[in-house]
Scaffold this active site. Structure first.
Site, PDB file in Angstrom:
ATOM      1  N   ASP A 122      25.236 -10.673  55.949  1.00 49.46           N
ATOM      2  CA  ASP A 122      26.643 -10.397  55.741  1.00 49.46           C
ATOM      3  C   ASP A 122      26.973 -10.159  54.153  1.00 49.46           C
ATOM      4  OD1 ASP A 122      25.199 -13.007  55.276  1.00 49.46           O
ATOM      5  OD2 ASP A 122      27.077 -14.037  55.469  1.00 49.46           O
ATOM      6  N   GLU A 189      25.254 -15.951  56.836  1.00 48.80           N
ATOM      7  CA  GLU A 189      24.503 -16.920  55.914  1.00 48.80           C
ATOM      8  C   GLU A 189      25.638 -17.341  55.076  1.00 48.80           C
ATOM      9  OE1 GLU A 189      23.366 -18.642  52.653  1.00 48.80           O
ATOM     10  OE2 GLU A 189      24.289 -16.881  52.429  1.00 48.80           O
ATOM     11  N   GLU A 190      26.772 -16.754  54.551  1.00 55.52           N
ATOM     12  CA  GLU A 190      27.490 -16.870  53.570  1.00 55.52           C
ATOM     13  C   GLU A 190      28.578 -18.206  53.988  1.00 55.52           C
ATOM     14  OE1 GLU A 190      27.447 -16.618  50.486  1.00 55.52           O
ATOM     15  OE2 GLU A 190      26.389 -14.866  50.200  1.00 55.52           O
ATOM     16  N   ARG A 230       8.723 -21.863  44.229  1.00 54.00           N
ATOM     17  CA  ARG A 230       9.042 -23.471  43.937  1.00 54.00           C
ATOM     18  C   ARG A 230       8.517 -23.938  45.069  1.00 54.00           C
ATOM     19  NH1 ARG A 230      10.308 -27.366  40.471  1.00 54.00           N
ATOM     20  NH2 ARG A 230      10.509 -29.192  41.862  1.00 54.00           N
TER      21      ARG A 230
HETATM   22 ZN    ZN Z   1      25.778 -15.896  48.588  1.00 52.27          ZN
HETATM   23 ZN    ZN Z   2      22.897 -15.188  49.739  1.00 55.88          ZN
END
Ligand code: ZN
Ligand code: ZN
Length: 460
Positions: A122, A189-190, A230
């Site tokens: 997205d 995802e956002e 990480r």
């Molecule tokens: Zn983002």
């Molecule tokens: Zn992102």
């Protein structure tokens, strides 16, 4: 005459010295070439790197296509269609519409583990301002009906391109690995909803259950050509909260006849600062930010209510729960101290947009980081600090299957820009900024080499 002879022999001598120097230089160069050749042939990833470079024109076109055609969260129709067809061409068994516009591609290649590779699809409601020849000019109506620009300002176009590039390399090299690939294109995802929706739609039941899940995210402050790793907590729990502070409005000249919600909201904002500074261990990362405060219409009118919007960040579930409990207590306490009835205590609502922290499985993270060191070199494989930003990739590791997950950072900043930023001459645009413009070639080729090398290692 004598003078002439001396001069001649001097010239001759220096000419001889010069040719001896040339011969020596040539020898040194030859030795260097030999060494370079040797180290090239000793590089087990030389073939992969050359193949990725050769495939770059294809990937560049694909990247520009995604960049030019961004779609908002939950609307990734065309994007997911293209993602699906890229995998179909490579022989993956592809299923679409998994959890909305989610795409799942499976490639089976004998016995061995299953590796899931995820890319999010997205874009964001931002008018692009990069000045690039392939800048997005797309506008659309958002879910609230507002006309907005659309831009891949979080680099998910890079994620999709690298994902496709890695799928192409792995499909080409089926003789070099054994097991099952599960490549997923994740929507939304956002908005923190895509991973949840794909899992709820049977990602781990309808398709091979992964033994490992990997993803990457672009980094707007890291040089292109480098990756960052990480182990352990890497990205935070993200919560959004709304607080409605009630009062009794009235004339601004007679405050004693009102209960002023502007003052109460102000007290709450100040008191909330003590959650992190006084109530949580200084060794536990946490953030409470009040990002929006709205109330009132006029200087001499005390309103009936004030609205606050917050974002809360943490790593552990315990700290997250403690922050929410403390905010509720503080809101009640401030209302009580103002003499409000219980029915008028502030309404504290957690939005249904929770994104859990990303916990990089230490064993998997260390294993993949070693692969990056071998494939890219130590100077291009950085150890990075965790951040309080969020990503819903963490969800893939939080189901009862307890799949080990790893998300790494991919540098995007052109070398000259990085140098200028280090000299303090340039402020680099962050992710979600209308000027965010990755340096495509080194970013994408490094991403494809890193992702492919990681998967090959896990499927040995
Ligand atoms: Zn983002
Ligand atoms: Zn992102």
């Amino acid at each position: 005459m004598m003078k002439h002879l001396i001069l001649t022999s001097l010239i001759l001598g220096s000419a001889m010295a010069l040719s001896a120097q040339n011969a020596l230089d040539a020898l040194i160069q030859e030795a260097r070439d030999d060494h370079a050749h040797l180290s090239r042939t000793n590089d087990p990833y030389a073939g992969l790197k050359a193949a990725v470079q050769e495939d770059y024109p294809y990937l560049q076109d694909l990247y520009q296509h995604y960049h030019l055609h961004p779609e908002l969260s939950f609307h990734e129709k065309e994007t997911s269609g293209r993602m699906a067809s890229e995998l179909q061409q490579l022989g993956f068994e592809v299923t679409e519409k998994v959890g909305g516009y989610g795409v799942v591609g499976v490639l089976r290649n004998g016995e061995g583990p299953t590796v899931l590779v995820r890319a999010d699809m997205d874009a964001l409601p931002i008018v692009e301002d990069t000045g690039l020849p392939y800048a997005s000019t797309v506008t659309t109506k958002d879910d609230a009906g507002n006309e907005v620009g659309v831009m891949h300002a979080c680099g998910h176009d890079v994620h999709m391109t690298v994902w496709t590039g890695a799928a192409r390399q792995l499909a080409e090299r089926k003789d070099q690995w054994s097991g099952t690939l599960v490549f997923i294109g994740q929507p939304a995802e956002e908005r923190g909803g895509g991973a949840k929706a794909m899992l709820a739609d049977g990602l781990y039941e309808r398709f091979p259950k992964p033994d490992y899940a990997i993803a990457l995210h672009v980094n707007a402050g890291m040089e292109a050509g480098k990756v960052g790793c990480r182990s352990g907590y890497s990205l935070a729990n993200v919560d959004m909260m709304d607080i409605t502070v009630y009062g009794q409005g009235g004339h601004g000249a007679y405050p004693h006849t009102t209960k002023d919600p502007v003052l109460l909201a102000s007290r709450i904002v100040v008191a909330l600062q003590t959650v992190v500074s006084r109530e949580l261990s200084p060794l536990e990362p946490a953030v409470v930010t009040v990002g929006s405060i709205h109330g009132g219409t006029k200087g001499n009118v005390i309103p009936n209510e004030v609205g606050l919007e917050l974002t809360l960040r943490s790593y552990t579930d315990e700290v997250r729960a403690a922050i929410i409990e403390k905010i509720n207590r503080i809101c009640k306490g401030v209302a009580l101290s103002a003499g409000l009835e219980e029915s008028q205590y502030p309404k504290v609502e957690l939005r249904d947009e929770f994104t859990p922290a990303t916990y990089n499985d230490p064993e998997l993270a260390n294993r993949v980081q070693q692969v990056f060191v071998k494939a890219l070199g130590k100077d291009r494989t950085l150890d990075v600090e965790p951040v309080m930003g969020g990503e819903d990739f963490g969800r893939y590791g939080r189901t009862e299957e307890e799949v080990p997950i790893f998300m790494f950072w991919l540098g995007t900043v052109a070398k000259e820009q990085m140098a200028a930023a280090e000299r303090g001459q340039l402020q680099l645009p962050s992710l979600h900024n209308s000027g965010f413009a990755p340096d495509p070639e080194p970013t994408i080729t490094t991403g494809v080499v890193a992702m492919t090398a990681a998967v090959l290692n896990l499927l040995q």
